[in-house]
Each structure stands twice: as structure tokens, then as C-alpha cells.
Design a protein around this motif. Structure first.
Motif, PDB file in Angstrom:
ATOM      1  N   ILE A 175      38.817  55.041  31.028  1.00 51.22           N
ATOM      2  CA  ILE A 175      37.821  54.577  29.872  1.00 51.22           C
ATOM      3  C   ILE A 175      38.542  53.848  28.904  1.00 51.22           C
ATOM      4  N   LYS A 176      39.625  54.229  28.455  1.00 51.29           N
ATOM      5  CA  LYS A 176      40.549  53.752  27.635  1.00 51.29           C
ATOM      6  C   LYS A 176      41.092  52.350  27.957  1.00 51.29           C
ATOM      7  N   THR A 177      41.255  52.271  29.428  1.00 50.91           N
ATOM      8  CA  THR A 177      41.794  51.027  29.863  1.00 50.91           C
ATOM      9  C   THR A 177      40.682  49.986  29.765  1.00 50.91           C
ATOM     10  N   LEU A 178      39.307  50.197  30.261  1.00 47.85           N
ATOM     11  CA  LEU A 178      38.232  49.481  30.070  1.00 47.85           C
ATOM     12  C   LEU A 178      37.790  48.927  28.928  1.00 47.85           C
ATOM     13  N   LEU A 179      38.124  49.837  27.772  1.00 46.26           N
ATOM     14  CA  LEU A 179      37.742  49.546  26.483  1.00 46.26           C
ATOM     15  C   LEU A 179      38.769  48.658  25.627  1.00 46.26           C
ATOM     16  N   SER A 180      40.031  48.878  26.097  1.00 46.28           N
ATOM     17  CA  SER A 180      41.128  48.148  25.436  1.00 46.28           C
ATOM     18  C   SER A 180      41.527  47.145  26.321  1.00 46.28           C
ATOM     19  N   ARG A 181      41.193  46.621  27.336  1.00 47.25           N
ATOM     20  CA  ARG A 181      41.594  45.462  28.017  1.00 47.25           C
ATOM     21  C   ARG A 181      41.255  44.011  27.303  1.00 47.25           C
ATOM     22  N   ARG A 182      42.023  43.175  27.194  1.00 48.06           N
ATOM     23  CA  ARG A 182      41.475  41.768  26.430  1.00 48.06           C
ATOM     24  C   ARG A 182      41.947  40.705  27.407  1.00 48.06           C
ATOM     25  N   SER A 183      41.530  39.520  27.466  1.00 44.09           N
ATOM     26  CA  SER A 183      41.828  38.416  27.797  1.00 44.09           C
ATOM     27  C   SER A 183      43.074  37.767  27.113  1.00 44.09           C
TER      28      SER A 183
ATOM     29  N   LEU B  81      33.025  41.050  41.097  1.00 46.91           N
ATOM     30  CA  LEU B  81      33.211  42.426  40.875  1.00 46.91           C
ATOM     31  C   LEU B  81      34.895  42.469  41.256  1.00 46.91           C
ATOM     32  N   ALA B  82      35.151  41.707  42.248  1.00 42.70           N
ATOM     33  CA  ALA B  82      36.454  41.618  42.658  1.00 42.70           C
ATOM     34  C   ALA B  82      37.532  41.453  41.447  1.00 42.70           C
ATOM     35  N   LEU B  83      37.036  40.215  40.828  1.00 40.37           N
ATOM     36  CA  LEU B  83      37.854  39.608  39.692  1.00 40.37           C
ATOM     37  C   LEU B  83      37.826  40.734  38.551  1.00 40.37           C
ATOM     38  N   GLY B  84      36.784  41.490  38.116  1.00 37.61           N
ATOM     39  CA  GLY B  84      36.660  42.462  37.296  1.00 37.61           C
ATOM     40  C   GLY B  84      37.631  43.606  37.514  1.00 37.61           C
ATOM     41  N   ASN B  85      37.790  44.182  38.766  1.00 36.86           N
ATOM     42  CA  ASN B  85      38.639  44.948  39.103  1.00 36.86           C
ATOM     43  C   ASN B  85      40.250  44.740  38.898  1.00 36.86           C
ATOM     44  N   MET B  86      40.298  43.388  39.083  1.00 28.37           N
ATOM     45  CA  MET B  86      41.677  42.872  39.104  1.00 28.37           C
ATOM     46  C   MET B  86      42.256  42.974  37.533  1.00 28.37           C
ATOM     47  N   PHE B  87      41.087  42.580  36.629  1.00 31.37           N
ATOM     48  CA  PHE B  87      41.553  42.542  35.281  1.00 31.37           C
ATOM     49  C   PHE B  87      41.731  43.916  34.719  1.00 31.37           C
ATOM     50  N   ASN B  88      41.144  44.692  35.340  1.00 31.00           N
ATOM     51  CA  ASN B  88      41.230  46.174  34.791  1.00 31.00           C
ATOM     52  C   ASN B  88      42.529  46.651  35.356  1.00 31.00           C
ATOM     53  N   ALA B  89      42.854  46.404  36.633  1.00 28.88           N
ATOM     54  CA  ALA B  89      43.874  47.001  37.164  1.00 28.88           C
ATOM     55  C   ALA B  89      45.254  46.315  36.254  1.00 28.88           C
ATOM     56  N   ALA B  90      45.214  45.216  36.035  1.00 23.47           N
ATOM     57  CA  ALA B  90      46.390  44.531  35.397  1.00 23.47           C
ATOM     58  C   ALA B  90      46.626  45.215  34.062  1.00 23.47           C
ATOM     59  N   ALA B  91      45.516  45.398  33.306  1.00 24.54           N
ATOM     60  CA  ALA B  91      45.650  46.311  32.173  1.00 24.54           C
ATOM     61  C   ALA B  91      46.200  47.497  32.173  1.00 24.54           C
TER      62      ALA B  91
ATOM     63  N   LEU C 107      48.548  48.288  34.268  1.00 24.50           N
ATOM     64  CA  LEU C 107      49.775  48.245  34.466  1.00 24.50           C
ATOM     65  C   LEU C 107      50.553  47.446  33.648  1.00 24.50           C
ATOM     66  N   GLY C 108      50.002  47.403  32.191  1.00 26.92           N
ATOM     67  CA  GLY C 108      50.732  46.658  31.173  1.00 26.92           C
ATOM     68  C   GLY C 108      50.336  45.284  31.264  1.00 26.92           C
ATOM     69  N   LEU C 109      49.978  44.440  32.213  1.00 30.17           N
ATOM     70  CA  LEU C 109      49.802  43.057  32.309  1.00 30.17           C
ATOM     71  C   LEU C 109      48.883  42.428  31.775  1.00 30.17           C
ATOM     72  N   GLY C 110      48.761  41.210  31.416  1.00 30.57           N
ATOM     73  CA  GLY C 110      47.877  40.346  30.715  1.00 30.57           C
ATOM     74  C   GLY C 110      47.147  39.725  31.829  1.00 30.57           C
ATOM     75  N   SER C 111      45.768  39.603  31.663  1.00 32.77           N
ATOM     76  CA  SER C 111      45.035  38.610  32.617  1.00 32.77           C
ATOM     77  C   SER C 111      43.902  37.911  31.703  1.00 32.77           C
ATOM     78  N   CYS C 112      43.366  37.043  32.549  1.00 31.29           N
ATOM     79  CA  CYS C 112      42.226  36.118  31.975  1.00 31.29           C
ATOM     80  C   CYS C 112      41.374  35.515  33.026  1.00 31.29           C
ATOM     81  N   TRP C 113      40.221  35.630  32.903  1.00 33.38           N
ATOM     82  CA  TRP C 113      39.214  34.822  33.774  1.00 33.38           C
ATOM     83  C   TRP C 113      39.378  33.558  33.425  1.00 33.38           C
ATOM     84  N   VAL C 114      39.447  32.541  34.628  1.00 34.51           N
ATOM     85  CA  VAL C 114      39.540  31.122  34.192  1.00 34.51           C
ATOM     86  C   VAL C 114      38.208  30.848  35.165  1.00 34.51           C
ATOM     87  N   ASN C 115      37.528  29.731  34.837  1.00 34.68           N
ATOM     88  CA  ASN C 115      36.366  29.144  35.510  1.00 34.68           C
ATOM     89  C   ASN C 115      36.637  27.596  36.057  1.00 34.68           C
TER      90      ASN C 115
END
Length: 173
Positions: free
Chosen positions: A5-13, A99-109, A111-119
Motif C-alpha cells: 500500500i505504501k508503494t501504491l500511494l507513493s509512486r509518482r510519474s 493492467l500490465a503497465l500498471g503492475n510495471m509502474f508499481n514494481a518499478a517504484a 525497486l526504487g526506479l522511476g517510471s512514467c506512462w507514455v501514450n
């Protein structure tokens, strides 16, 4: 509060990355998280193309810019970009890929990685140039670009969360 939950709430683009490439095991962990995302009827319809080649990243950035007329880097100079495609023969391919993209963003967070959705991957890979790249990579014709996940080590602090809007939830009890 638990760590998930902490990861989900703290993840940012993240839109500014260090030039340093991420570790192979970090990339594999993010990809695996995407592979384990829910999908309708467990069809596992998304397909991922992980790009770390600098020349290819530049080419993809130029293609993305051409779609929307932008001049600034559309992948934010991230050292890794995961392109996510969906099988158009599956009625839920957009949801499955999202959903796969969402999982990847949260996994990245996590691990201490940054991520962002690009359209604009849909439009990019509808072009002749995009179709040629898909063929070169072995992506079947029935796949369509859905989105991309930039990955890298954030340069600078992680932004704070903006306040959530009022009336976000309607409760029916």
C-alpha cells in the motif's frame, strides 16, 4: 500500513532520469510483474518489447514526436522503455495491456526506479515505419501499440502526491 500500500500511494510519474542504465535484474523484475498482471480469462494478451539501445530509443522518441508535433523528449531520456502491445483479437486487449503497465509502474517504484506512462504507441505503430519495426522485432500483425513504460533511476527527488479530488468515491451500502 503495509509495504504494498505504501508503494501504491507513493509512486509518482518520473520525467527526469539519470543516464545510468538500470540493472538487468531490475528490468526482469519489472517485466515479470507485467507478465503476472490480471488479464481477462488469463489470456495473457499483452506483448512487451524492452528497448535499451540508444539509437532505437532516439528513433522511437522521434516517431512519438511526429505523432503529436512535440519538440521535447517524449520518453524523457529514460535509458529503458518497455513498449506494450495488445492482441487485437482479444476483446479486452486494452484493459489487459493497461493492467500490465500498471503492475510495471508499481514494481518499478518498489525497486526504487522511476517510471512514467507514455501514450501514442497506437498511432506510432500504425505508421509504415512502426509496422516495419514491429515486423523486425517479430511482433505479429494482430498486435496494436497500447502504451509505454519509461524506466530509469530518478534524477532528483520523487514529487509529492497532489491532493485527491473531492467526491472520488460513491459508497452504496
Amino acid at each position: 500500513m503495509n509495504e504494498t500500500i505504501k508503494t501504491l500511494l507513493s509512486r509518482r510519474s518520473i520525467r527526469k532520469y539519470k543516464a545510468e542504465q538500470i540493472k538487468d535484474e531490475e528490468l526482469q523484475a519489472v517485466l515479470e510483474a507485467g507478465m503476472y498482471a490480471p488479464s481477462a480469462r488469463n489470456r495473457q494478451s499483452p506483448l512487451f518489447v524492452a528497448v535499451q539501445d540508444k539509437e532505437m530509443l532516439k528513433k522511437l522518441d522521434d516517431m512519438n514526436k511526429a505523432v503529436n508535433g512535440a519538440t521535447d523528449p517524449q520518453y524523457f531520456n529514460a535509458p529503458t522503455v518497455i513498449l506494450v502491445f495488445g492482441d487485437k483479437n482479444v476483446p479486452t486487449y486494452i484493459q489487459d495491456a493497461s493492467l500490465a503497465l500498471g503492475n510495471m509502474f508499481n514494481a518499478a517504484a518498489s525497486l526504487g526506479l522511476g517510471s512514467c506512462w507514455v501514450n501514442r504507441e497506437k498511432e506510432m505503430f500504425e505508421t509504415e515505419e512502426g509496422r516495419a519495426l514491429m515486423k523486425e522485432w517479430g511482433v505479429p500483425d494482430n498486435y496494436e501499440g497500447v502504451g509505454a513504460c519509461t524506466l530509469g533511476y530518478p534524477e532528483g527527488p520523487i514529487p509529492e502526491a497532489k491532493p485527491r479530488k473531492d467526491n472520488y468515491v460513491i459508497y452504496v451500502k
